[in-house]
Scaffold this motif. Sequence first.
Motif, mmCIF file in Angstrom:
data_model
loop_
_atom_site.group_PDB
_atom_site.id
_atom_site.type_symbol
_atom_site.label_atom_id
_atom_site.label_comp_id
_atom_site.label_asym_id
_atom_site.label_seq_id
_atom_site.Cartn_x
_atom_site.Cartn_y
_atom_site.Cartn_z
ATOM 1 N N ALA A 20 104.794 61.067 57.756
ATOM 2 C CA ALA A 20 104.991 59.611 57.734
ATOM 3 C C ALA A 20 106.359 59.238 58.280
ATOM 4 N N THR A 21 107.379 60.022 57.939
ATOM 5 C CA THR A 21 108.737 59.747 58.413
ATOM 6 C C THR A 21 108.844 59.930 59.924
ATOM 7 N N ILE A 22 108.210 60.965 60.444
ATOM 8 C CA ILE A 22 108.216 61.211 61.891
ATOM 9 C C ILE A 22 107.487 60.085 62.626
ATOM 10 N N PHE A 23 106.329 59.684 62.113
ATOM 11 C CA PHE A 23 105.584 58.580 62.727
ATOM 12 C C PHE A 23 106.416 57.297 62.717
ATOM 13 N N GLY A 24 107.084 57.041 61.585
ATOM 14 C CA GLY A 24 107.915 55.848 61.492
ATOM 15 C C GLY A 24 109.091 55.891 62.445
ATOM 16 N N SER A 25 109.713 57.048 62.564
ATOM 17 C CA SER A 25 110.844 57.207 63.474
ATOM 18 C C SER A 25 110.409 57.032 64.921
ATOM 19 N N TYR A 26 109.249 57.570 65.257
ATOM 20 C CA TYR A 26 108.727 57.426 66.613
ATOM 21 C C TYR A 26 108.393 55.964 66.904
ATOM 22 N N TYR A 27 107.865 55.279 65.892
ATOM 23 C CA TYR A 27 107.515 53.866 66.063
ATOM 24 C C TYR A 27 108.749 53.034 66.410
ATOM 25 N N ILE A 28 109.842 53.204 65.650
ATOM 26 C CA ILE A 28 111.023 52.368 65.910
ATOM 27 C C ILE A 28 111.750 52.780 67.192
ATOM 28 N N LEU A 29 111.468 53.979 67.689
ATOM 29 C CA LEU A 29 112.007 54.368 68.990
ATOM 30 C C LEU A 29 111.276 53.649 70.125
ATOM 31 N N LYS A 30 109.996 53.386 69.901
ATOM 32 C CA LYS A 30 109.169 52.776 70.942
ATOM 33 C C LYS A 30 109.117 51.252 70.835
ATOM 34 N N VAL A 31 109.304 50.731 69.636
ATOM 35 C CA VAL A 31 109.205 49.288 69.417
ATOM 36 C C VAL A 31 110.530 48.780 68.848
ATOM 37 N N ASP A 32 111.054 47.746 69.451
ATOM 38 C CA ASP A 32 112.311 47.160 68.976
ATOM 39 C C ASP A 32 112.021 46.317 67.739
ATOM 40 N N ASN A 33 112.102 46.944 66.589
ATOM 41 C CA ASN A 33 111.738 46.282 65.333
ATOM 42 C C ASN A 33 112.780 46.637 64.275
ATOM 43 N N TRP A 228 101.153 54.411 63.512
ATOM 44 C CA TRP A 228 100.399 54.826 64.708
ATOM 45 C C TRP A 228 99.542 53.684 65.250
ATOM 46 N N TYR A 229 98.800 53.033 64.368
ATOM 47 C CA TYR A 229 97.880 51.984 64.809
ATOM 48 C C TYR A 229 98.646 50.769 65.340
ATOM 49 N N SER A 230 99.751 50.427 64.672
ATOM 50 C CA SER A 230 100.557 49.292 65.125
ATOM 51 C C SER A 230 101.191 49.580 66.481
ATOM 52 N N LEU A 231 101.627 50.817 66.677
ATOM 53 C CA LEU A 231 102.200 51.192 67.964
ATOM 54 C C LEU A 231 101.140 51.117 69.052
ATOM 55 N N LYS A 232 99.939 51.567 68.737
ATOM 56 C CA LYS A 232 98.837 51.509 69.694
ATOM 57 C C LYS A 232 98.546 50.068 70.088
ATOM 58 N N SER A 234 100.624 47.549 69.812
ATOM 59 C CA SER A 234 101.793 46.914 70.429
ATOM 60 C C SER A 234 101.828 47.147 71.933
ATOM 61 N N LYS A 235 101.162 48.177 72.400
ATOM 62 C CA LYS A 235 101.102 48.452 73.834
ATOM 63 C C LYS A 235 100.183 47.462 74.555
ATOM 64 N N LEU A 236 99.272 46.853 73.743
ATOM 65 C CA LEU A 236 98.346 45.889 74.313
ATOM 66 C C LEU A 236 98.878 44.467 74.199
ATOM 67 N N SER A 237 99.596 44.196 73.085
ATOM 68 C CA SER A 237 100.179 42.863 72.889
ATOM 69 C C SER A 237 101.377 42.984 71.975
ATOM 70 N N PRO A 238 102.429 42.158 72.148
ATOM 71 C CA PRO A 238 103.628 42.255 71.323
ATOM 72 C C PRO A 238 103.354 41.878 69.885
ATOM 73 N N ILE A 239 104.070 42.533 68.954
ATOM 74 C CA ILE A 239 103.949 42.219 67.539
ATOM 75 C C ILE A 239 105.322 41.900 66.980
ATOM 76 N N ARG A 240 105.339 41.145 65.894
ATOM 77 C CA ARG A 240 106.620 40.723 65.344
ATOM 78 C C ARG A 240 107.128 41.665 64.272
ATOM 79 N N GLN A 241 106.238 42.147 63.406
ATOM 80 C CA GLN A 241 106.679 42.940 62.269
ATOM 81 C C GLN A 241 106.165 44.369 62.384
#
Length: 241
Positions: A20-33, A228-232, A234-241
């Motif tokens: 979970a920590t790795i997925f979360g870290s990867y998410y914030i690397l890819k999405v400016d959140n 993972w799902y939110s990152l997927k 976010s590639k199709l449309s921007p998200i806020r949170q």
Amino acid sequence: MIDFFFNNRHILTFLVELIATIFGSYYILKVDNSVVKVFVYYLWLTLIVESIGAYSFLLLENHDLQWFINLKNSVFCSNTWLYNIYDFLAIGLIGLFYSNLMTSTLFKNSIRVIFIPYALFAFAFFTFTDAFFVKSLPYSFIFGTASICIYVILYFIELMRSDELLNFYKLPSFYISIALLIWYLCFTPLFIFESYFHAMNTKFVEFRGKFLLFINIFTYACYAFGFWYSLKKSKLSPIRQ
């Protein structure tokens, strides 16, 4: 299979926390959140504390090394002090996470009002007693459960009032909130019956251990899926949170 999981529950719990920590870290690397970053910091804090706190299991052994003997005979022989620090930081980080999610000033202030008395009580209790190395803060878990429930309820209220409601399934904060709420609500009954948690009550001990294992696996799997799902999405449309 269940017995295998139970016998290796500490390793399995650490693994799902790590995933979970790795997925979360990867998410914030890819999405400016910046908001989700706070929760990822909480996951890292949990992972680090669980890793360091495992030293108490090593002290169950007997060795002739002087430093080992000194540590075993010191106030640090129990990891209670470490989890006292963790409980305080965890509630603070989760509160900050939800405060940053809110746009309503009332909701932001409500979260602060909840945390400030807890912080003052914790500081006073551990300052004027010798309990820091011996036991946890009285009613700490009850306060934590009540606080998390209020945070999540405020978040859902705000979500329902916003345009983001139509895209709730794209938000990592939604999956985080569901997992947090379920974990605390499921764990509360076990806390109520904590007095029955003794070696002589083998059935309850076994049930408690297995239940905690599976609820932890579910919770951290939910975090990982949310990232993972939110990152997927976010590639199709921007998200806020």
